[in-house]
Write a protein that holds these residues in place. Structure first.
Motif, short mmCIF file in Angstrom:
data_model
loop_
_atom_site.label_atom_id
_atom_site.label_comp_id
_atom_site.label_asym_id
_atom_site.label_seq_id
_atom_site.Cartn_x
_atom_site.Cartn_y
_atom_site.Cartn_z
N PHE A 106 5.07 1.91 14.54
CA PHE A 106 4.24 1.65 13.36
C PHE A 106 5.12 1.49 12.13
O PHE A 106 4.91 0.59 11.31
CB PHE A 106 3.24 2.78 13.17
CG PHE A 106 2.32 2.60 11.99
CD1 PHE A 106 1.47 1.50 11.93
CD2 PHE A 106 2.31 3.52 10.95
CE1 PHE A 106 0.62 1.33 10.85
CE2 PHE A 106 1.46 3.35 9.87
CZ PHE A 106 0.60 2.25 9.82
N CYS A 107 6.14 2.35 12.01
CA CYS A 107 7.09 2.22 10.90
C CYS A 107 7.83 0.89 10.97
O CYS A 107 8.07 0.25 9.95
CB CYS A 107 8.10 3.37 10.92
SG CYS A 107 7.49 4.90 10.18
N ASP A 108 8.18 0.48 12.19
CA ASP A 108 8.87 -0.81 12.36
C ASP A 108 7.98 -1.95 11.87
O ASP A 108 8.45 -2.90 11.24
CB ASP A 108 9.23 -1.03 13.83
CG ASP A 108 10.31 -0.07 14.32
OD1 ASP A 108 11.01 0.50 13.47
OD2 ASP A 108 10.42 0.11 15.55
N THR A 109 6.68 -1.85 12.17
CA THR A 109 5.74 -2.89 11.75
C THR A 109 5.65 -2.94 10.22
O THR A 109 5.60 -4.03 9.63
CB THR A 109 4.34 -2.63 12.34
OG1 THR A 109 4.43 -2.65 13.77
CG2 THR A 109 3.35 -3.68 11.88
N LEU A 110 5.65 -1.77 9.59
CA LEU A 110 5.59 -1.73 8.13
C LEU A 110 6.86 -2.31 7.51
O LEU A 110 6.81 -2.97 6.47
CB LEU A 110 5.38 -0.29 7.66
CG LEU A 110 4.04 0.35 8.05
CD1 LEU A 110 3.98 1.80 7.56
CD2 LEU A 110 2.87 -0.45 7.49
N VAL A 111 8.00 -2.06 8.15
CA VAL A 111 9.25 -2.64 7.66
C VAL A 111 9.20 -4.17 7.78
O VAL A 111 9.64 -4.90 6.88
CB VAL A 111 10.46 -2.07 8.42
CG1 VAL A 111 11.72 -2.88 8.12
CG2 VAL A 111 10.68 -0.61 8.06
N GLU A 112 8.66 -4.66 8.88
CA GLU A 112 8.51 -6.11 9.06
C GLU A 112 7.62 -6.69 7.97
O GLU A 112 7.85 -7.81 7.49
CB GLU A 112 7.93 -6.41 10.44
CG GLU A 112 8.90 -6.12 11.59
CD GLU A 112 8.24 -6.29 12.94
OE1 GLU A 112 7.05 -6.70 12.99
OE2 GLU A 112 8.90 -6.02 13.97
N LEU A 113 6.61 -5.93 7.57
CA LEU A 113 5.72 -6.38 6.48
C LEU A 113 6.52 -6.53 5.19
O LEU A 113 6.37 -7.53 4.47
CB LEU A 113 4.58 -5.37 6.30
CG LEU A 113 3.65 -5.62 5.11
CD1 LEU A 113 2.88 -6.92 5.30
CD2 LEU A 113 2.67 -4.45 4.94
N PHE A 114 7.38 -5.56 4.90
CA PHE A 114 8.19 -5.64 3.69
C PHE A 114 9.13 -6.84 3.75
O PHE A 114 9.29 -7.57 2.76
CB PHE A 114 8.98 -4.35 3.50
CG PHE A 114 9.97 -4.40 2.36
CD1 PHE A 114 9.55 -4.73 1.08
CD2 PHE A 114 11.31 -4.13 2.57
CE1 PHE A 114 10.45 -4.77 0.02
CE2 PHE A 114 12.22 -4.17 1.52
CZ PHE A 114 11.78 -4.49 0.25
N ASP A 115 9.77 -7.04 4.89
CA ASP A 115 10.66 -8.20 5.02
C ASP A 115 9.90 -9.51 4.80
O ASP A 115 10.42 -10.46 4.21
CB ASP A 115 11.33 -8.20 6.40
CG ASP A 115 12.42 -7.14 6.52
OD1 ASP A 115 13.05 -6.83 5.49
OD2 ASP A 115 12.62 -6.62 7.63
N ALA A 116 8.64 -9.54 5.27
CA ALA A 116 7.82 -10.74 5.06
C ALA A 116 7.51 -10.92 3.57
O ALA A 116 7.52 -12.05 3.06
CB ALA A 116 6.52 -10.62 5.86
N VAL A 117 7.25 -9.82 2.88
CA VAL A 117 7.01 -9.90 1.43
C VAL A 117 8.25 -10.42 0.72
O VAL A 117 8.17 -11.29 -0.15
CB VAL A 117 6.61 -8.51 0.87
CG1 VAL A 117 6.60 -8.54 -0.66
CG2 VAL A 117 5.25 -8.10 1.39
N MET A 118 9.42 -9.91 1.10
CA MET A 118 10.65 -10.39 0.47
C MET A 118 10.89 -11.86 0.78
O MET A 118 11.58 -12.55 0.02
CB MET A 118 11.84 -9.54 0.93
CG MET A 118 11.83 -8.11 0.39
SD MET A 118 11.67 -7.99 -1.41
CE MET A 118 13.12 -8.90 -1.96
N GLY A 119 10.34 -12.34 1.87
CA GLY A 119 10.45 -13.76 2.18
C GLY A 119 9.71 -14.64 1.20
O GLY A 119 9.94 -15.86 1.14
N THR A 120 8.80 -14.05 0.40
CA THR A 120 8.07 -14.82 -0.62
C THR A 120 8.82 -14.84 -1.95
O THR A 120 8.36 -15.47 -2.91
CB THR A 120 6.66 -14.23 -0.86
OG1 THR A 120 6.77 -12.96 -1.56
CG2 THR A 120 5.92 -14.02 0.45
N PHE A 121 9.95 -14.14 -2.03
CA PHE A 121 10.70 -14.04 -3.28
C PHE A 121 11.11 -15.42 -3.78
O PHE A 121 11.67 -16.24 -3.03
CB PHE A 121 11.94 -13.18 -3.07
CG PHE A 121 12.85 -13.09 -4.27
CD1 PHE A 121 12.69 -12.07 -5.18
CD2 PHE A 121 13.85 -14.03 -4.48
CE1 PHE A 121 13.52 -11.97 -6.30
CE2 PHE A 121 14.68 -13.94 -5.58
CZ PHE A 121 14.51 -12.92 -6.50
#
Length: 210
Positions: free
Chosen positions: A190-205
């Protein structure tokens, strides 16, 4: 990395948070943003929630919000991103803080930010270079154990991106910090999934320009 020599220096950035997240500016408009989030949270209380308990719930939400904002501000934060809606009934224990630009000395007078990032990557376990909007950035990830004596009340996963601001003089960098609380017995996936979410957000930078 693609150079930015044909573009003017950026005057800011844009980051797109996931649906159900809110943005709290930490310089001005902070109280208004907090009030809006608390009102939204109170409006989402389950049907049948005792009316007499609503003021107590509002007070608790406000206190928790102030605590999160204080921590982000103390770390030099300028913008705080928080999930304010539940995901499949789960309140996500995460936050993203965009911090004030910081200065980092060059490795050598003639070198640029790439040399700084490479030097930091060589000294930081698990760090790697990624690209955000044609700009090389350093990504690092680690688990921070609970240590009440150091003010760390709960263990959490921390991911950070260090992003040099193109054409800044002297060289300045933005830091984006992501924290996900690790509850005892929680599923690491679950933590890994949340980290992937953050990486996806940073992809919108994206950089913004005047």
């Amino acid at each position: 990395m693609t150079t930015t020599e044909h573009r003017p220096a950026p005057n800011g950035f844009n980051l797109v948070p996931p649906p159900g997240w809110d943005v709290i500016p930490l310089h001005s408009g902070t109280r208004e943003a907090m009030d809006r989030i608390v009102r939204k949270a109170v409006a989402q209380l389950p049907v049948g929630f005792p009316k007499d308990d609503i003021p107590k719930a509002r007070l608790k939400l406000t206190q928790e919000m102030k605590k999160v904002v204080r921590r982000a501000s103390a770390k030099g934060g300028m913008t705080l991103y928080l999930p304010t809606e539940r995901l499949h009934g789960i309140a996500l224990p995460v936050s993203i803080v965009a911090s004030e630009p910081i200065e980092i000395p060059r490795v050598r007078p003639e070198s640029g930010p790439e040399a700084v990032l490479a030097a930091l990557a060589s000294e930081t376990p698990g760090a790697e270079i990624r690209e955000l909007d044609d700009t090389a950035a350093l990504r690092s990830e680690r688990e921070v154990p609970a240590d009440p004596e150091q003010g760390v009340e709960v263990a959490h996963r921390r991911v950070e991106y260090l992003v040099p601001i193109p054409d800044s003089t002297p060289d300045k960098y933005l830091t984006f910090s992501y924290s996900a609380l690790i509850a005892p017995g929680s599923d690491p996936a679950f933590c890994d999934t949340l980290v992937e979410l953050f990486d996806a957000v940073m992809g919108t930078f994206r950089w913004t320009y005047a």
